[in-house]
Design a protein around this motif. Structure first.
Motif, short mmCIF file in Angstrom:
data_model
loop_
_atom_site.label_atom_id
_atom_site.label_comp_id
_atom_site.label_asym_id
_atom_site.label_seq_id
_atom_site.Cartn_x
_atom_site.Cartn_y
_atom_site.Cartn_z
N TYR A 132 0.82 -1.21 0.00
CA TYR A 132 0.00 0.00 0.00
C TYR A 132 0.86 1.26 0.00
CZ TYR A 132 -3.91 -3.03 1.36
OH TYR A 132 -4.87 -4.00 1.40
N PHE A 137 -10.30 6.31 13.40
CA PHE A 137 -11.67 6.69 13.05
C PHE A 137 -12.06 8.06 13.59
CE2 PHE A 137 -11.91 2.10 12.43
CZ PHE A 137 -12.62 2.04 11.24
N TYR A 162 -8.11 11.02 9.35
CA TYR A 162 -7.71 10.37 8.11
C TYR A 162 -8.91 10.16 7.17
CZ TYR A 162 -3.67 9.11 11.01
OH TYR A 162 -2.59 9.14 11.84
N ALA A 222 -11.10 7.91 4.36
CA ALA A 222 -11.55 6.52 4.46
C ALA A 222 -10.56 5.52 3.85
CB ALA A 222 -12.92 6.37 3.79
N LEU A 223 -9.96 5.85 2.71
CA LEU A 223 -9.02 4.90 2.09
C LEU A 223 -7.78 4.69 2.95
CD1 LEU A 223 -8.97 5.38 -1.79
CD2 LEU A 223 -9.77 3.43 -0.45
N VAL A 242 -7.70 5.06 6.21
CA VAL A 242 -8.15 4.25 7.35
C VAL A 242 -8.14 2.77 6.99
CG1 VAL A 242 -10.13 3.73 8.84
CG2 VAL A 242 -9.55 6.10 8.35
N LEU A 243 -8.70 2.47 5.81
CA LEU A 243 -8.76 1.07 5.36
C LEU A 243 -7.36 0.44 5.30
CD1 LEU A 243 -11.32 0.88 2.42
CD2 LEU A 243 -11.25 -0.54 4.46
N LYS A 244 -6.42 1.17 4.69
CA LYS A 244 -5.06 0.64 4.55
C LYS A 244 -4.40 0.43 5.91
CE LYS A 244 -4.04 3.14 0.26
NZ LYS A 244 -3.22 4.23 -0.28
N LYS A 246 -5.72 0.26 8.85
CA LYS A 246 -6.40 -0.70 9.71
C LYS A 246 -5.97 -2.13 9.39
CE LYS A 246 -10.59 -1.92 11.94
NZ LYS A 246 -10.63 -3.35 11.60
N GLU A 247 -5.74 -2.40 8.10
CA GLU A 247 -5.29 -3.75 7.76
C GLU A 247 -3.94 -4.07 8.38
OE1 GLU A 247 -5.88 -5.79 4.10
OE2 GLU A 247 -7.00 -4.07 3.35
#
Lengths: 205, 205, 205
Positions: free
Chosen positions: C102, C164, C168, C170-171, C173-175, C177-178
């Motif tokens: 990422y 959250f 940040y 949303a994208l 956050v997604l990265k 968080k993984e």
């Protein structure tokens, strides 16, 4: 030739073969579902029926396991093999179901390649099941499944990089990622099946 | 009447019953947490205490298992049953915890229905545990749990479609999805409990 | 002193120690990967090599297990211990891999603390493995791992709240968080290792 202790022993092989053949059907349905852009609902319903059939095979294996004193290989291995085959079906069905639920119209073309790997892995697994009886020629099967799993992994990683590359909005990324995660789960579960079979063959050797 | 080999055997049933009764308490707390819009922190703390109580039941079962030579049913089944009951508690506590952590104020009303199914499943499971002693009337229990799990699945899928339907922004979707995924995990884990009990009953039959 | 039934028994301890020492190496690589802001690719490649080494240890344990009639402790426990050690390696490698995939440049500083906990847990686990032979002084090990797991949990929860919190998109956050989910998975898996060792020690006691 292996001695059969009871005639009922046969059915484990038959049930595993039926379970694996059902995966071939499911993976071909997935290829179709991914390839068309419209009118997917009939195909997704067929997939649900396929999953129900798979559940019945799994249930039949578990029931036999609970009723038998003598099993052709370790009870735990039979349990693992049946569960992993069932997991693959669940992953494939979930992918199809999410495509319908989220009304995803266009998937990145790499998803086609992801599903083609699942189709090939299904075919190899279905071909390997009857060889459990003789325990012969299983080596090439698990080498090839491991190769396919690595290939699936490469495709999956390229897909992730593409999804997060800025081309898609966050909600689309979320939806698509769930679908491709299910497909990656299926590829991993084929490796679990192959590992269980390797372990059965090693104990037998 | 089943012969008891040692008086200590009893406590497995008592421990499983205590573990399942704790789930009834937890599911009712969840209903409250979802229903109110404010002042949830005291309820969430009660849930954490509930989870600690559950851990102690699980630990007591595992300790007894490690110390016993004779068990009322297969060691592996006792292990699976205790683990699945513990998983349900963990899922319910995680859902409550995330609601607090993400400070989610309004959840879609379908979440109430999701939690009501968990409450009903908890009650049925708590009622079924004492019947493990006689192995009687367990059939209706697992039929009903399977029915509830299908119902939970329908509610969950409707919730997903709603979440991704365009009404919410991506971050809200992410937060809510984590909560409803935990609740769906709890519903699935009730089915694992029922499957383990079915398997115990079949071996006994 | 414990009686050794065969000289081959030794190697389980050696293989578990090698597997745990490999985790120490991996966790230190993770600390480096998180700390630097550039030129991470060489470090991520080293991590992949580390994961391959781990796979070989796991495979060697499984092979020995399949070939042995006599094992120093329950087969199922050896299987669980090897699998959990392997899981930790997989989680750490996946975190490193996702950072590269990422192209995440700046991670919240709490991630450094998350990884330092993993480093400490790796060291404690590597120190505990040789003590499996005598089954002495294992108590302090699993108390400390449980303490570290609670600490990891606190850090993880603070990270989630931060991710959250609105800072940040949303994208991102997604990265992120993984990545932090993988690190949290590693912390949990250290607790699974400690629980398995506790269970082995209790049976032995």
């Amino acid at each position: 030739m292996r001695l059969r202790l009871t005639p009922r022993e046969d059915s484990y092989y038959d049930l595993f073969a039926a379970s694996a053949n059902n995966l071939v059907t499911a993976s071909r349905l997935l290829v179709e579902i991914i390839s068309v852009d419209s009118d997917r609902s009939a195909l997704i319903e067929k997939m649900a029926a396929c999953e129900h059939a798979g559940d019945e095979h799994t249930h039949a294996i578990m029931r036999r396991l609970n009723e038998s004193f003598i099993t052709p290989f370790d009870r735990e291995d039979i349990y693992r093999l049946a569960s992993s085959l069932d997991d693959i079906m669940d992953y494939m069905e979930a992918a199809a179901d999410l495509i319908g639920l989220y009304q995803i119209e266009h998937l990145p073309k790499e998803v086609v390649r992801q599903v083609e790997v699942l189709e090939r892995a299904s075919e190899l697994t279905a071909e390997a099941m009857p060889r459990l009886r003789s325990m012969k020629n299983l080596n090439e099967y698990w080498i090839e499944i491991n190769r396919l799993e690595n290939q699936a992994d490469q495709i999956y990683r390229r897909l992730l990089a593409k999804l997060f590359g800025g081309e898609y909005d966050a909600l689309t990324v979320l939806k698509m990622k769930e679908v491709i995660d299910q497909l990656e789960g299926a590829a991993d579960a084929f490796e679990h099946v192959a590992n269980t079979i390797e372990s059965i063959a090693l104990k037998d050797g």
